[in-house]
Scaffold this motif. Structure first.
Motif, PDB file in Angstrom:
ATOM      1  N   THR A 152       1.137  -1.039   0.014  1.00  0.00           N
ATOM      2  CA  THR A 152      -0.195   0.176   0.229  1.00  0.00           C
ATOM      3  C   THR A 152       0.931   1.227  -0.105  1.00  0.00           C
ATOM      4  N   TRP A 153       1.859   0.723   1.124  1.00  0.00           N
ATOM      5  CA  TRP A 153       2.546   2.533   1.230  1.00  0.00           C
ATOM      6  C   TRP A 153       3.828   2.964  -0.273  1.00  0.00           C
ATOM      7  N   PHE A 154       3.946   1.163  -1.226  1.00  0.00           N
ATOM      8  CA  PHE A 154       4.746   1.272  -2.391  1.00  0.00           C
ATOM      9  C   PHE A 154       3.554   2.101  -3.537  1.00  0.00           C
ATOM     10  N   TRP A 155       2.652   1.883  -3.826  1.00  0.00           N
ATOM     11  CA  TRP A 155       1.107   2.156  -4.175  1.00  0.00           C
ATOM     12  C   TRP A 155       1.245   3.265  -4.496  1.00  0.00           C
ATOM     13  N   GLU A 156       0.887   3.926  -3.022  1.00  0.00           N
ATOM     14  CA  GLU A 156       0.272   5.371  -2.684  1.00  0.00           C
ATOM     15  C   GLU A 156       1.570   6.384  -3.241  1.00  0.00           C
ATOM     16  N   MET A 157       2.699   6.093  -3.097  1.00  0.00           N
ATOM     17  CA  MET A 157       3.935   7.253  -3.659  1.00  0.00           C
ATOM     18  C   MET A 157       3.835   7.667  -5.515  1.00  0.00           C
ATOM     19  N   PRO A 158       3.888   9.186  -5.138  1.00  0.00           N
ATOM     20  CA  PRO A 158       3.635   8.909  -6.798  1.00  0.00           C
ATOM     21  C   PRO A 158       5.023   8.473  -7.630  1.00  0.00           C
ATOM     22  N   ILE A 159       4.663   8.426  -8.613  1.00  0.00           N
ATOM     23  CA  ILE A 159       4.618   7.983  -9.630  1.00  0.00           C
ATOM     24  C   ILE A 159       6.418   7.819  -9.940  1.00  0.00           C
ATOM     25  N   CYS A 160       6.724   9.722 -10.074  1.00  0.00           N
ATOM     26  CA  CYS A 160       8.626   9.898 -10.210  1.00  0.00           C
ATOM     27  C   CYS A 160       9.349   9.050  -8.986  1.00  0.00           C
TER      28      CYS A 160
END
Length: 245
Positions: A15-23
């Motif tokens: 969840t933490w990973f996919w919540e980060m903005p793409i760049c």
């Protein structure tokens, strides 16, 4: 079970990973993977550093990127760098809006500046000064945010880069050139994006050019609407007027 998995079957880390903005997400991922490849001895640090001779005379162009991705072998020090990288990169990217165009242009500006300055300071790996650039910009844009060091020293965000320099000097006994480079490059960006525009009628010389924005956003709505109006006008002009009997 869902609570353990972080809700809806996802692990908290996922969840933490996919919540980060793409760049920020892919920069963080590439940093960890690069250190993992070195740890597994699939590549060596000598294949990753930047120098003018290896890039432009030997055509090893991948070094233009890998120099920003390697922070050292897997260790506590790497976790510290990854934490600072993803935290302040994420904060800046989220504050720049939904489009990654502005934050990615900031990365292009900072990376290009560091590559140009690197030969003068003999710094082969540039990931640390790049993250220092982001820390400086964030600290200047959040002057009222309180920071704490080990619960003993409380200070406001604009002092964060200088506190980090002091810690680095105490631990290593040398002047942190990478921190200074980050401060200089970050201050130029901060000045032309936050100080300069109000004094010069809103002019923002370091904003991404339109062709760069189109790579991420497509054609702006006003251009699309204008084009539709033109098409309608042309179509209207082509329709013959009704006959009068």
């Amino acid at each position: 079970m869902d609570q353990i998995m972080g809700g809806e079957g996802a692990f908290p880390l996922e969840t933490w990973f996919w919540e980060m903005p793409i760049c920020t997400r892919w920069w963080t991922t590439a940093t960890v993977l690069t250190s993992g490849l070195v740890q597994c001895k699939l590549v060596t640090p000598f294949q990753l550093f930047y120098s003018y001779r290896t890039v432009f005379q030997k055509s090893e162009y991948w070094r233009l990127l890998t120099t920003f991705l390697y922070f050292g072998p897997i260790s506590i020090d790497l976790l510290f760098h990854v934490y600072f990288l993803q935290r302040y990169a994420r904060l800046l990217e989220e504050s720049s809006g939904r489009s990654p165009a502005y934050f990615s242009w900031l990365l292009v500006y900072a990376m290009t500046s560091l590559l140009l300055l690197s030969p003068f300071v003999s710094m082969p790996f540039l990931g640390h000064p790049l993250s220092s650039t982001l820390v400086y910009i964030w600290s200047r844009r959040n002057p009222d945010t309180l920071m704490s060091f080990l619960g003993l020293l409380v200070f406001r965000a604009p002092y964060l880069p200088w506190v980090l320099m002091g810690i680095s000097f105490v631990l290593h006994g040398t002047v942190p050139k990478d921190e200074f480079m980050g401060v200089i490059i970050g201050h130029v960006w901060y000045f032309f994006n936050d100080v300069y525009p109000p004094l010069h009628g809103g002019s923002r010389p370091l904003d991404p050019p339109m062709w760069w924005r189109r790579l991420f956003e497509g054609r702006p709505r006003d251009e699309t609407a204008e084009g539709m109006d033109n098409d309608i006008a042309v179509a209207g002009a082509e329709v013959p007027p009704p006959e009068v009997r």
